[in-house]
Motif scaffolding. Structure first.
Motif, PDB file in Angstrom:
ATOM      1  N   LYS A   1       0.845  -1.183   0.000  1.00 12.99           N
ATOM      2  CA  LYS A   1       0.000   0.000   0.000  1.00 12.99           C
ATOM      3  C   LYS A   1       0.885   1.238   0.000  1.00 12.99           C
ATOM      4  CE  LYS A   1      -3.846   2.012   2.477  1.00 12.99           C
ATOM      5  NZ  LYS A   1      -4.795   1.882   3.547  1.00 12.99           N
ATOM      6  N   ALA A   2       0.468   2.251  -0.738  1.00 12.32           N
ATOM      7  CA  ALA A   2       1.218   3.507  -0.770  1.00 12.32           C
ATOM      8  C   ALA A   2       1.082   4.183   0.594  1.00 12.32           C
ATOM      9  CB  ALA A   2       0.680   4.412  -1.870  1.00 12.32           C
ATOM     10  N   GLU A   3       2.188   4.332   1.284  1.00 13.50           N
ATOM     11  CA  GLU A   3       2.196   4.910   2.620  1.00 13.50           C
ATOM     12  C   GLU A   3       3.300   5.952   2.740  1.00 13.50           C
ATOM     13  OE1 GLU A   3       0.519   4.863   5.519  1.00 13.50           O
ATOM     14  OE2 GLU A   3      -1.039   3.637   4.644  1.00 13.50           O
ATOM     15  N   VAL A   4       3.234   6.714   3.793  1.00 16.34           N
ATOM     16  CA  VAL A   4       4.249   7.718   4.081  1.00 16.34           C
ATOM     17  C   VAL A   4       5.606   7.020   4.171  1.00 16.34           C
ATOM     18  CG1 VAL A   4       5.051   9.412   5.765  1.00 16.34           C
ATOM     19  CG2 VAL A   4       2.601   9.179   5.281  1.00 16.34           C
ATOM     20  N   GLY A   5       6.580   7.590   3.488  1.00 13.99           N
ATOM     21  CA  GLY A   5       7.916   7.002   3.458  1.00 13.99           C
ATOM     22  C   GLY A   5       8.222   6.344   2.126  1.00 13.99           C
ATOM     23  N   ALA A   6       7.209   6.193   1.274  1.00 13.91           N
ATOM     24  CA  ALA A   6       7.419   5.558  -0.031  1.00 13.91           C
ATOM     25  C   ALA A   6       8.065   6.504  -1.024  1.00 13.91           C
ATOM     26  CB  ALA A   6       6.089   5.052  -0.589  1.00 13.91           C
ATOM     27  N   GLY A   7       7.901   7.800  -0.809  1.00 13.30           N
ATOM     28  CA  GLY A   7       8.394   8.792  -1.753  1.00 13.30           C
ATOM     29  C   GLY A   7       9.909   8.907  -1.776  1.00 13.30           C
ATOM     30  N   LYS A   8      10.395   9.490  -2.845  1.00 11.46           N
ATOM     31  CA  LYS A   8      11.832   9.671  -3.048  1.00 11.46           C
ATOM     32  C   LYS A   8      12.402  10.710  -2.095  1.00 11.46           C
ATOM     33  CE  LYS A   8      15.056  10.703  -6.798  1.00 11.46           C
ATOM     34  NZ  LYS A   8      15.156  11.005  -8.224  1.00 11.46           N
ATOM     35  N   LYS A   9      11.649  11.758  -1.839  1.00  5.52           N
ATOM     36  CA  LYS A   9      12.124  12.843  -0.988  1.00  5.52           C
ATOM     37  C   LYS A   9      11.724  12.597   0.459  1.00  5.52           C
ATOM     38  CE  LYS A   9      11.723  16.303  -4.595  1.00  5.52           C
ATOM     39  NZ  LYS A   9      11.116  17.573  -4.975  1.00  5.52           N
ATOM     40  N   GLY A  10      12.515  13.128   1.365  1.00  2.00           N
ATOM     41  CA  GLY A  10      12.117  13.123   2.762  1.00  2.00           C
ATOM     42  C   GLY A  10      12.931  12.261   3.691  1.00  2.00           C
ATOM     43  N   ASP A  11      13.871  11.480   3.187  1.00  2.00           N
ATOM     44  CA  ASP A  11      14.667  10.624   4.064  1.00  2.00           C
ATOM     45  C   ASP A  11      16.066  11.205   4.181  1.00  2.00           C
ATOM     46  OD1 ASP A  11      15.409   8.581   5.718  1.00  2.00           O
ATOM     47  OD2 ASP A  11      15.715   7.128   4.124  1.00  2.00           O
ATOM     48  N   TYR A  12      16.165  12.310   4.922  1.00  2.00           N
ATOM     49  CA  TYR A  12      17.431  13.020   5.025  1.00  2.00           C
ATOM     50  C   TYR A  12      18.162  12.761   6.340  1.00  2.00           C
ATOM     51  CZ  TYR A  12      15.228  15.581   1.224  1.00  2.00           C
ATOM     52  OH  TYR A  12      14.599  15.914   0.056  1.00  2.00           O
ATOM     53  N   GLY A  13      17.556  12.020   7.245  1.00  3.05           N
ATOM     54  CA  GLY A  13      18.179  11.772   8.532  1.00  3.05           C
ATOM     55  C   GLY A  13      18.002  12.952   9.474  1.00  3.05           C
ATOM     56  N   PRO A  14      18.409  12.778  10.729  1.00  5.08           N
ATOM     57  CA  PRO A  14      18.234  13.840  11.715  1.00  5.08           C
ATOM     58  C   PRO A  14      19.243  14.970  11.509  1.00  5.08           C
ATOM     59  CG  PRO A  14      19.364  11.985  12.701  1.00  5.08           C
ATOM     60  CD  PRO A  14      18.988  11.571  11.296  1.00  5.08           C
ATOM     61  N   GLY A  15      18.811  16.147  11.855  1.00  2.00           N
ATOM     62  CA  GLY A  15      19.702  17.299  11.758  1.00  2.00           C
ATOM     63  C   GLY A  15      18.917  18.591  11.862  1.00  2.00           C
ATOM     64  N   PHE A  16      19.630  19.649  12.131  1.00  2.00           N
ATOM     65  CA  PHE A  16      19.016  20.963  12.329  1.00  2.00           C
ATOM     66  C   PHE A  16      18.239  21.414  11.095  1.00  2.00           C
ATOM     67  CE2 PHE A  16      19.312  25.662  12.260  1.00  2.00           C
ATOM     68  CZ  PHE A  16      18.587  25.912  13.425  1.00  2.00           C
ATOM     69  N   ILE A  17      18.787  21.191   9.929  1.00  2.00           N
ATOM     70  CA  ILE A  17      18.148  21.583   8.677  1.00  2.00           C
ATOM     71  C   ILE A  17      17.323  20.431   8.100  1.00  2.00           C
ATOM     72  CG2 ILE A  17      18.574  22.332   6.305  1.00  2.00           C
ATOM     73  CD1 ILE A  17      19.576  24.497   7.946  1.00  2.00           C
ATOM     74  N   THR A  18      17.841  19.229   8.199  1.00  2.00           N
ATOM     75  CA  THR A  18      17.211  18.089   7.529  1.00  2.00           C
ATOM     76  C   THR A  18      15.915  17.620   8.181  1.00  2.00           C
ATOM     77  OG1 THR A  18      18.633  16.555   8.731  1.00  2.00           O
ATOM     78  CG2 THR A  18      19.366  17.254   6.541  1.00  2.00           C
ATOM     79  N   THR A  19      15.782  17.753   9.472  1.00  2.00           N
ATOM     80  CA  THR A  19      14.555  17.311  10.135  1.00  2.00           C
ATOM     81  C   THR A  19      13.328  18.088   9.661  1.00  2.00           C
ATOM     82  OG1 THR A  19      15.743  16.487  12.070  1.00  2.00           O
ATOM     83  CG2 THR A  19      13.407  16.985  12.370  1.00  2.00           C
ATOM     84  N   PRO A  20      13.382  19.420   9.584  1.00  2.00           N
ATOM     85  CA  PRO A  20      12.221  20.137   9.050  1.00  2.00           C
ATOM     86  C   PRO A  20      11.932  19.784   7.587  1.00  2.00           C
ATOM     87  CG  PRO A  20      13.621  21.651  10.251  1.00  2.00           C
ATOM     88  CD  PRO A  20      14.362  20.353  10.149  1.00  2.00           C
TER      89      PRO A  20
END
Length: 94
Positions: A1-20
């Motif tokens: 099923k298409a769920e959150v996390g399937a997309g190409k963008k958004g998996d940047y890891g934790p960080g001051f800039i990357t989390t937002p």
């Protein structure tokens, strides 16, 4: 099923800039997968008595008129519409 996390963008890891940034892209996915597509499918079913029968009909009757832009998927992944379940899925490469 298409769920959150399937997309190409958004998996940047934790960080001051990357989390937002990750949160922003995940929110976009959530809106498409959990709100826009299900709501459009339910409205279509209520109007026509059934879900769209093919992937082409799904695109033509659900995505295009409702202006739903699905998140870009990683390379090799593709969207697949399951007409029996009335559900959008993501096919992953083997």
């Amino acid at each position: 099923k298409a769920e959150v996390g399937a997309g190409k963008k958004g998996d940047y890891g934790p960080g001051f800039i990357t989390t937002p940034l990750s949160t922003f892209w995940r929110t976009q996915e959530m809106a498409a997968y959990r709100i826009q597509v299900p709501q459009a499918l339910n409205l279509y079913k209520a109007t026509h008595g059934q879900f769209p029968k093919t992937q082409e009909e799904f695109v033509r009757e659900i995505l295009e008129p409702n202006r739903i832009k699905l998140p870009e998927l990683p390379e090799g992944h593709e969207y697949v519409y399951d007409s029996e379940k009335g559900e959008l899925q993501v096919a992953r490469p083997k």
